[in-house]
Design an enzyme around this catalytic site. Structure first.
Site, PDB file in Angstrom:
ATOM      1  N   HIS A  23       0.809  -1.216   0.000  1.00  0.00           N
ATOM      2  CA  HIS A  23       0.000   0.000   0.000  1.00  0.00           C
ATOM      3  C   HIS A  23       0.843   1.268   0.000  1.00  0.00           C
ATOM      4  O   HIS A  23       1.925   1.316   0.570  1.00  0.00           O
ATOM      5  CB  HIS A  23      -0.905   0.021   1.235  1.00  0.00           C
ATOM      6  N   LYS A  44       5.350   5.614   8.247  1.00  0.00           N
ATOM      7  CA  LYS A  44       4.780   4.685   9.222  1.00  0.00           C
ATOM      8  C   LYS A  44       5.872   4.127  10.122  1.00  0.00           C
ATOM      9  O   LYS A  44       6.918   3.705   9.653  1.00  0.00           O
ATOM     10  CB  LYS A  44       4.089   3.513   8.510  1.00  0.00           C
ATOM     11  N   TYR A  92       0.764   0.383  13.996  1.00  0.00           N
ATOM     12  CA  TYR A  92       1.556   1.380  13.284  1.00  0.00           C
ATOM     13  C   TYR A  92       1.027   2.783  13.507  1.00  0.00           C
ATOM     14  O   TYR A  92      -0.159   3.020  13.611  1.00  0.00           O
ATOM     15  CB  TYR A  92       1.699   1.050  11.802  1.00  0.00           C
ATOM     16  N   ASP A 138      -6.037  -5.973  -2.769  1.00  0.00           N
ATOM     17  CA  ASP A 138      -4.615  -6.282  -2.873  1.00  0.00           C
ATOM     18  C   ASP A 138      -4.321  -7.254  -4.009  1.00  0.00           C
ATOM     19  O   ASP A 138      -3.233  -7.235  -4.590  1.00  0.00           O
ATOM     20  CB  ASP A 138      -4.079  -6.817  -1.544  1.00  0.00           C
TER      21      ASP A 138
END
Length: 181
Positions: A61, A70, A130, A168
């Protein structure tokens, strides 16, 4: 905190100081002063928690515009975490690096803006946390194909049946993504 450079400039493996005894352990997963002293002057705007079973692959992503940095870690279970450099101006454009993150090793991984990010869960009931530097913007989210042969991520797939979301499974080839300047 021990900081380990990766083979691509930008991503970092972070090993926090862990203090443990027979009762358990203590560690700081985020301390603005310590991270700033380490050269990571970051502002986080969102925390996320993902729970997955073994074999789930989430990624690769990215958001463009509105890229997210992140700081990722695993608090239960284990993942193979991977990033791909999507910065057109970078000499490592299209290259990847990866690391095993687990509750046992307590490592964290810094994923800077301009990278596609994804992970493969290696154990059932894995909890992945995250912190993000920008809010989630679904209208700007895209996925790089996790198995793009041009990138060639070496996922530890032995004995695993990969489970992907529909989104995905439709990831784009490297030459089709909207890369970063």
């Amino acid at each position: 905190m021990n900081i380990i450079q990766c083979n691509i400039p930008g991503p970092l493996i972070l090993e926090p100081k862990v203090f443990g005894d027979e009762r358990g352990f203590f560690m700081e997963s985020w301390n603005v002063s310590a991270f700033t002293q380490a050269g990571l002057d970051l502002t986080f705007v969102q925390d996320n928690h993902s729970h997955s079973q073994k074999g789930v692959l989430r990624g690769m992503h990215f958001q463009n515009p509105g890229p997210q940095g992140k700081l990722v870690r695993v608090v239960r279970g284990a993942v193979f975490d991977a990033v791909v450099d999507l910065r057109l101006s970078s000499p490592t454009f299209g290259k990847w690096t990866g690391v095993v993150l687990s509750a046992e090793n307590k490592r964290m991984f810094w994923v800077p803006e301009g990278f596609a990010h994804g992970f493969l869960t290696l154990e059932d009931d894995t909890d992945f946390l995250y912190k993000c530097t920008a809010p989630y913007a679904p209208q700007h989210e895209a996925s790089l194909a996790w198995d793009d042969p041009t990138v060639g991520i070496t996922w530890p797939l032995e004995g695993l049946e990969v489970k992907l979301s529909a989104k995905d499974a439709m990831g784009l080839a490297l030459h089709d993504v909207q890369a970063f300047a």
